[in-house]
Design an enzyme around this catalytic site. Structure first.
Site, PDB file in Angstrom:
ATOM      1  N   TYR A  79     120.328  81.657  55.596  1.00 38.46           N
ATOM      2  CA  TYR A  79     119.691  81.036  56.758  1.00 38.46           C
ATOM      3  C   TYR A  79     118.940  82.058  57.596  1.00 38.46           C
ATOM      4  CZ  TYR A  79     123.558  82.692  59.784  1.00 38.46           C
ATOM      5  OH  TYR A  79     124.461  83.447  60.487  1.00 38.46           O
ATOM      6  N   GLU A  95     119.376  85.835  56.671  1.00 34.77           N
ATOM      7  CA  GLU A  95     120.747  86.328  56.534  1.00 34.77           C
ATOM      8  C   GLU A  95     121.424  85.674  55.345  1.00 34.77           C
ATOM      9  OE1 GLU A  95     123.227  86.784  59.971  1.00 34.77           O
ATOM     10  OE2 GLU A  95     125.030  86.182  58.899  1.00 34.77           O
ATOM     11  N   ASP A 148     118.707  83.968  61.050  1.00 42.59           N
ATOM     12  CA  ASP A 148     119.526  84.322  62.204  1.00 42.59           C
ATOM     13  C   ASP A 148     118.793  85.409  62.991  1.00 42.59           C
ATOM     14  OD1 ASP A 148     121.635  84.284  63.937  1.00 42.59           O
ATOM     15  OD2 ASP A 148     122.992  85.442  62.674  1.00 42.59           O
ATOM     16  N   ASN A 164     134.019  90.356  57.540  1.00 44.87           N
ATOM     17  CA  ASN A 164     135.006  89.425  58.086  1.00 44.87           C
ATOM     18  C   ASN A 164     136.301  89.556  57.300  1.00 44.87           C
ATOM     19  OD1 ASN A 164     133.359  87.836  60.061  1.00 44.87           O
ATOM     20  ND2 ASN A 164     132.127  87.577  58.222  1.00 44.87           N
ATOM     21  N   SER A 170     125.206  85.190  54.030  1.00 45.25           N
ATOM     22  CA  SER A 170     126.637  85.321  54.317  1.00 45.25           C
ATOM     23  C   SER A 170     127.383  84.988  53.041  1.00 45.25           C
ATOM     24  CB  SER A 170     127.070  84.357  55.421  1.00 45.25           C
ATOM     25  OG  SER A 170     126.448  84.685  56.626  1.00 45.25           O
ATOM     26  N   GLU A 177     128.377  89.560  55.746  1.00 45.94           N
ATOM     27  CA  GLU A 177     127.137  88.887  56.127  1.00 45.94           C
ATOM     28  C   GLU A 177     126.076  89.944  56.431  1.00 45.94           C
ATOM     29  OE1 GLU A 177     127.699  87.149  60.053  1.00 45.94           O
ATOM     30  OE2 GLU A 177     129.851  87.249  59.837  1.00 45.94           O
ATOM     31  N   HIS A 232     127.825  92.439  58.917  1.00 44.17           N
ATOM     32  CA  HIS A 232     129.154  92.213  59.465  1.00 44.17           C
ATOM     33  C   HIS A 232     130.156  91.948  58.350  1.00 44.17           C
ATOM     34  CE1 HIS A 232     127.091  90.640  63.391  1.00 44.17           C
ATOM     35  NE2 HIS A 232     126.815  91.900  63.143  1.00 44.17           N
ATOM     36  N   ARG A 247     139.933  85.465  62.413  1.00 51.63           N
ATOM     37  CA  ARG A 247     138.942  86.105  61.545  1.00 51.63           C
ATOM     38  C   ARG A 247     138.469  87.325  62.304  1.00 51.63           C
ATOM     39  NH1 ARG A 247     132.739  85.343  61.183  1.00 51.63           N
ATOM     40  NH2 ARG A 247     133.092  84.212  63.117  1.00 51.63           N
ATOM     41  N   HIS A 295     136.004  89.943  63.089  1.00 50.85           N
ATOM     42  CA  HIS A 295     134.562  90.034  62.883  1.00 50.85           C
ATOM     43  C   HIS A 295     134.166  91.476  63.162  1.00 50.85           C
ATOM     44  CE1 HIS A 295     130.318  88.795  64.311  1.00 50.85           C
ATOM     45  NE2 HIS A 295     130.379  88.488  63.040  1.00 50.85           N
TER      46      HIS A 295
END
Lengths: 499, 65
Positions: free
Chosen positions: A89, A96, A91, A154, A98, A4, A152, A236, A238
């Protein structure tokens, strides 16, 4: 796994423009022409729990920083699901992207590159709209003036793996991983208080070893426990410490080597405790030294460079893969090991030999070129400009893109594969079901999230929610024929009910 | 897998013998660059934003995650 990225957002003609509004404009500029394919479906927050902590307790909502409350739906904020399975979206005042869930580092790079393309298309669309405020986007992680925004990673892991094991083995890995995965930065300190060059965008913004926060007191290992999957089976992980990579090799190695280390943690295959003394200070010291000579002190007293620390992980990973898979090793894993070894070898002899593969080296090569030609010192605004413009998403202005056009950067993913990933989902995860439903039944999708698709069907009083708590279910093999054979979402729901 | 054939210079798990000497900033670079570098810098020069100081000053972001 997935990536992301929050992009830097700038209105060149209007420095006072509200970044949340600009970011919403970016999302809408991309989503609106797609109409029902993306514009209408809302995000389903049912299963989101950003305040759950992997260490086993839940943060009181009233005591949380307001910025940590990501699950409150604000209708003024743009938020769409794309047919490639990604989420686009706003953020924290940044647009962002993702990426959809994928199963290999190469696929992670491919759908991350699709995100860059989507952001560039949004910038173009805004530039063509006369009444819109022109916007540029930057795939970086700091303005050099005290603000940082994240990239980030994941990783899906087994819930059975003790979190303490993850922390013990990941902290030294992350302290040293930056020699491969850093994106490079002009300026030392969160506000660039000291002139100079460092390996990463993010190191100066990390303050603690382990923690839940992501916007302040950032931790090397983040404990957010929000699996978006069966919680008793999966976690998950992160990862918030990485930089936004543009070089595909760097991105592949970031995802691939981290996956390998996590696989070893799950299998309890790491034999050496490589815990480092003062990890936060060491993280920064390593980042601040592009000569890569800084010594890291381990808790057992050993002193070694960050590259040597990476070698220690490489050797264990190489042995682990040999023992576990032998000649049956998959091509993705073999590629990661081969490239990891090759890059570490050259980082040890002359880091500049990695200028076609690693962002921090590619950027440094450019900066050194200008420093020598124009006699610039590290506090010259021109060098900070090069740092920022390296990450400009526009193909004609972004310096990374100019290096690619001149053949100075190694590419791993064909242009055509990136282009198709803009619209098509990965085929081997639930992102396939999500993306295909958006593409085919977009008008009837009321909302979706990582682990659900909610339909609003004609003639039905209540919304129909399809849970997808198994990330590896819902791929093409399982549902491809089913979706092909159902002309409407109502037919699909009937067919799913009959299974 | 051709990469597995490659030679790796000796490396050690023990630390280097001498204290790290700072590498002169330009030294490593000159080796890594080729004749094309001047053309690259010329091209970059053409696409760089016009006023570096103003651009860098105006590049202000809100913090994120």
């Amino acid at each position: 796994m997935g990536i992301e990225t929050e992009y830097g957002v700038l209105a060149p003609g209007d420095p006072s423009a509200n970044p949340m509004v600009l970011s919403g404009q970016v999302v809408n500029a991309y989503a609106q022409p797609l109409g029902a394919l993306a514009g209408r479906a809302r995000w389903d927050y049912e299963d989101e729990a950003p305040l759950r902590d992997a260490r086993g307790y839940q943060l009181d909502r009233a005591s949380a920083d307001p910025a940590a409350l990501t699950d409150e739906d604000d209708p003024t904020l743009a938020n769409v699901i794309l047919t490639n399975g990604a989420r686009l979206y706003v953020d924290h005042a940044h647009p962002e992207y993702s990426s959809p869930e994928v199963t290999s580092p190469r696929a992670a790079v491919r759908w991350d590159k699709a995100g860059e393309r989507i952001m560039a298309l949004a910038v173009e669309a805004i530039a063509r709209t006369p009444e819109a405020t022109p916007v540029n986007l930057y795939k970086n992680n700091t303005d050099g003036k005290g603000a940082s925004y994240g990239t980030h990673e994941n990783y899906l892991m087994s819930r059975a793996t003790p979190f303490a094991d993850i922390v013990r083995h990941l902290v030294p890995f992350f302290v040293s991983r930056q020699v491969v995965a850093g994106a490079g930065r002009v300026g030392i300190g969160t506000e660039s208080e000291r002139p100079g060059y460092q390996l990463t965008q993010r190191a100066d913004f990390f303050e603690v070893e382990v923690g839940l926060e992501t916007t302040l007191k950032r931790p090397i290992v983040n404990t957010r426990d929000e699996p978006h999957a069966l919680a008793d089976k999966y976690r998950r992980l992160h990862v918030i410490i990485g930089d936004a990579n543009l070089c595909e090799v760097a991105s592949l190695l970031k995802m691939g080597t981290t996956s390998l280390v996590l696989a070893m943690v799950e299998d309890r295959a790491i034999t050496r405790d490589l815990s480092v003394e003062h990890p936060v200070a060491t993280l920064r010291a390593v980042s601040h030294d592009p000569t890569l000579q800084t010594l890291v002190t381990l808790r057992d007293g050993t002193r070694l460079t960050a590259v040597q620390l990476q070698w220690a992980y490489f050797e264990q990973a190489s042995a682990y893969v040999g023992t576990r898979f032998g000649a049956d090793v998959d091509v993705d894993t073999a590629e990661v090991l081969t490239r990891w070894e090759s890059v570490l070898t050259r980082l040890e002899t002359d880091p500049m030999q990695c200028a076609a593969e690693l962002d921090w080296v590619a950027k440094l090569a450019l900066l050194q070129g200008f420093r020598e030609r124009e006699g610039l010192s590290w506090d010259a605004p021109r060098l900070s400009l090069i740092d920022l413009q390296y990450s400009d998403v526009r193909p004609e202005k972004g310096l990374f893109h100019r290096l690619v056009a001149r053949g100075r950067v190694e590419r791993l993913i064909e242009h055509s594969a990136v282009a198709s990933a803009v619209t098509d989902p990965p085929e081997d995860t639930r992102a396939y079901f999500r993306g295909r439903c958006l593409a085919k039944y977009g008008r009837e999708v009321a909302a979706a999230s990582w682990d659900s698709v909610i339909f609003d069907l004609p003639g039905r009083q209540s919304l129909q929610r399809v849970p997808m708590l198994e990330p590896l279910r819902g791929g093409r093999d399982a549902v491809g024929d089913l979706i092909d054979g159902c002309a409407t979402a109502s037919e699909l729901m009937l067919a799913l009910g009959a299974r | 897998m051709p990469g597995q054939e490659q030679q790796r210079p000796q490396r050690r798990d023990d630390p280097p013998d001498e204290a790290p000497a700072p590498v002169p900033a330009g030294a490593a670079t000159a080796q890594g660059l080729d004749d094309d570098i001047d053309a690259v810098l010329d091209e970059i020069d053409e696409v760089l934003e016009a006023n570096a100081e103003d651009f860098v000053r105006a590049f202000v972001q809100k913090g994120g995650q």
